[in-house]
Motif scaffolding. Sequence first.
Motif, PDB file in Angstrom:
ATOM      1  N   MET A   1     -38.711 -35.232  40.591  1.00 32.33           N
ATOM      2  CA  MET A   1     -38.520 -34.194  41.587  1.00 32.33           C
ATOM      3  C   MET A   1     -37.185 -34.786  42.312  1.00 32.33           C
ATOM      4  N   ASP A   2     -36.053 -34.080  42.389  1.00 38.21           N
ATOM      5  CA  ASP A   2     -34.953 -34.548  43.141  1.00 38.21           C
ATOM      6  C   ASP A   2     -35.135 -34.321  44.630  1.00 38.21           C
ATOM      7  N   ARG A   3     -34.948 -35.360  45.595  1.00 39.03           N
ATOM      8  CA  ARG A   3     -34.920 -34.974  46.956  1.00 39.03           C
ATOM      9  C   ARG A   3     -33.637 -34.451  47.430  1.00 39.03           C
ATOM     10  N   VAL A   4     -32.738 -34.038  46.764  1.00 37.58           N
ATOM     11  CA  VAL A   4     -31.371 -33.427  47.148  1.00 37.58           C
ATOM     12  C   VAL A   4     -31.343 -31.991  47.612  1.00 37.58           C
ATOM     13  N   LEU A   5     -31.106 -31.568  48.911  1.00 37.53           N
ATOM     14  CA  LEU A   5     -31.107 -30.121  49.200  1.00 37.53           C
ATOM     15  C   LEU A   5     -29.800 -29.404  48.391  1.00 37.53           C
ATOM     16  N   ASP A   6     -30.074 -28.471  48.017  1.00 41.48           N
ATOM     17  CA  ASP A   6     -28.954 -27.616  47.348  1.00 41.48           C
ATOM     18  C   ASP A   6     -28.307 -26.978  48.651  1.00 41.48           C
ATOM     19  N   LYS A   7     -27.032 -26.991  48.570  1.00 36.47           N
ATOM     20  CA  LYS A   7     -26.252 -26.344  49.647  1.00 36.47           C
ATOM     21  C   LYS A   7     -26.309 -24.794  49.950  1.00 36.47           C
ATOM     22  N   GLU A   8     -26.211 -24.177  48.735  1.00 38.89           N
ATOM     23  CA  GLU A   8     -26.706 -22.872  48.892  1.00 38.89           C
ATOM     24  C   GLU A   8     -28.092 -22.573  49.617  1.00 38.89           C
ATOM     25  N   LEU A   9     -29.115 -23.275  49.201  1.00 43.38           N
ATOM     26  CA  LEU A   9     -30.491 -23.070  50.115  1.00 43.38           C
ATOM     27  C   LEU A   9     -30.442 -23.348  51.149  1.00 43.38           C
ATOM     28  N   VAL A  10     -29.765 -24.487  51.884  1.00 38.95           N
ATOM     29  CA  VAL A  10     -29.482 -24.713  53.268  1.00 38.95           C
ATOM     30  C   VAL A  10     -28.715 -23.677  53.983  1.00 38.95           C
ATOM     31  N   ASN A  11     -27.656 -23.221  53.391  1.00 37.50           N
ATOM     32  CA  ASN A  11     -26.573 -22.128  53.937  1.00 37.50           C
ATOM     33  C   ASN A  11     -27.734 -20.707  54.130  1.00 37.50           C
ATOM     34  N   GLN A  12     -28.491 -20.440  53.145  1.00 30.85           N
ATOM     35  CA  GLN A  12     -29.387 -19.123  53.324  1.00 30.85           C
ATOM     36  C   GLN A  12     -30.457 -19.413  54.357  1.00 30.85           C
ATOM     37  N   LEU A  13     -30.928 -20.680  54.474  1.00 27.58           N
ATOM     38  CA  LEU A  13     -31.872 -21.101  55.536  1.00 27.58           C
ATOM     39  C   LEU A  13     -31.394 -20.848  56.992  1.00 27.58           C
ATOM     40  N   LEU A  14     -30.238 -21.316  56.956  1.00 26.40           N
ATOM     41  CA  LEU A  14     -29.368 -21.226  58.494  1.00 26.40           C
ATOM     42  C   LEU A  14     -29.042 -19.935  58.738  1.00 26.40           C
ATOM     43  N   LYS A  15     -29.014 -19.241  57.846  1.00 27.49           N
ATOM     44  CA  LYS A  15     -28.771 -17.542  58.133  1.00 27.49           C
ATOM     45  C   LYS A  15     -30.109 -16.808  58.815  1.00 27.49           C
ATOM     46  N   LEU A  16     -31.501 -17.481  58.575  1.00 21.31           N
ATOM     47  CA  LEU A  16     -32.631 -16.794  58.841  1.00 21.31           C
ATOM     48  C   LEU A  16     -32.929 -16.962  60.415  1.00 21.31           C
ATOM     49  N   GLU A  17     -33.570 -15.991  61.045  1.00 18.11           N
ATOM     50  CA  GLU A  17     -34.002 -16.118  62.462  1.00 18.11           C
ATOM     51  C   GLU A  17     -35.173 -16.800  62.403  1.00 18.11           C
ATOM     52  N   VAL A  18     -35.725 -17.112  63.632  1.00 16.69           N
ATOM     53  CA  VAL A  18     -37.014 -18.113  63.637  1.00 16.69           C
ATOM     54  C   VAL A  18     -38.051 -17.466  62.929  1.00 16.69           C
ATOM     55  N   GLY A  19     -38.493 -16.155  63.236  1.00 17.62           N
ATOM     56  CA  GLY A  19     -39.703 -15.674  62.366  1.00 17.62           C
ATOM     57  C   GLY A  19     -39.679 -15.844  60.946  1.00 17.62           C
ATOM     58  N   GLN A  20     -38.379 -15.588  60.384  1.00 12.22           N
ATOM     59  CA  GLN A  20     -38.077 -15.331  59.111  1.00 12.22           C
ATOM     60  C   GLN A  20     -38.189 -16.798  58.342  1.00 12.22           C
ATOM     61  N   GLN A  21     -37.849 -18.113  59.229  1.00  7.62           N
ATOM     62  CA  GLN A  21     -37.850 -19.394  59.017  1.00  7.62           C
ATOM     63  C   GLN A  21     -39.411 -19.767  58.628  1.00  7.62           C
ATOM     64  N   GLU A  22     -40.320 -19.368  59.853  1.00  6.02           N
ATOM     65  CA  GLU A  22     -41.562 -19.634  59.765  1.00  6.02           C
ATOM     66  C   GLU A  22     -42.391 -19.055  58.464  1.00  6.02           C
ATOM     67  N   LYS A  23     -41.868 -17.857  58.045  1.00  3.19           N
ATOM     68  CA  LYS A  23     -42.585 -17.423  56.884  1.00  3.19           C
ATOM     69  C   LYS A  23     -42.167 -17.978  55.674  1.00  3.19           C
TER      70      LYS A  23
ATOM     71  N   LEU B   1     -41.325 -21.259  55.469  1.00  5.52           N
ATOM     72  CA  LEU B   1     -41.906 -22.550  55.730  1.00  5.52           C
ATOM     73  C   LEU B   1     -43.330 -22.147  55.250  1.00  5.52           C
ATOM     74  N   VAL B   2     -44.163 -21.330  55.774  1.00  6.02           N
ATOM     75  CA  VAL B   2     -45.558 -20.944  55.101  1.00  6.02           C
ATOM     76  C   VAL B   2     -45.491 -20.884  53.554  1.00  6.02           C
ATOM     77  N   PHE B   3     -44.644 -20.234  52.898  1.00  2.00           N
ATOM     78  CA  PHE B   3     -44.507 -19.908  51.717  1.00  2.00           C
ATOM     79  C   PHE B   3     -44.129 -20.950  50.975  1.00  2.00           C
ATOM     80  N   ILE B   4     -43.293 -21.927  51.243  1.00  5.09           N
ATOM     81  CA  ILE B   4     -43.046 -23.435  50.762  1.00  5.09           C
ATOM     82  C   ILE B   4     -44.456 -24.316  50.584  1.00  5.09           C
ATOM     83  N   LYS B   5     -45.142 -24.183  51.950  1.00  7.63           N
ATOM     84  CA  LYS B   5     -46.425 -25.071  51.842  1.00  7.63           C
ATOM     85  C   LYS B   5     -47.262 -24.639  50.713  1.00  7.63           C
ATOM     86  N   GLU B   6     -47.411 -23.207  50.841  1.00  8.74           N
ATOM     87  CA  GLU B   6     -48.397 -22.774  49.697  1.00  8.74           C
ATOM     88  C   GLU B   6     -47.962 -22.836  48.427  1.00  8.74           C
TER      89      GLU B   6
END
Length: 75
Positions: free
Chosen positions: A1-23, A25-30
């Motif tokens: 598994m590559d440990r490189v973050l996709d720029k598009e993924l990071v850009n989309q995550l930065l657009k999210l508000e805190v509540g959305q980021q938490e959701k 994060l929970v989804f990714i952990k699951e």
Amino acid sequence: MDRVLDKELVNQLLKLEVGQQEKVLVFIKELLATDELNNRADISEQAIIEGKTKRFEEFNEGFEEWKSRKRASMK
């Protein structure tokens, strides 16, 4: 598994508000936990197919011996 973050993924995550980021994060952990469980299940199934597992009787004998040694060492 590559440990490189996709720029598009990071850009989309930065657009999210805190509540959305938490959701997210929970989804990714699951998702990761589910993948890990599936991977372990696949490994176990392969070990069973290849005969790399112990029968219950073999395991139980070893466990009983271990318990006896453990009790003796605690006295």
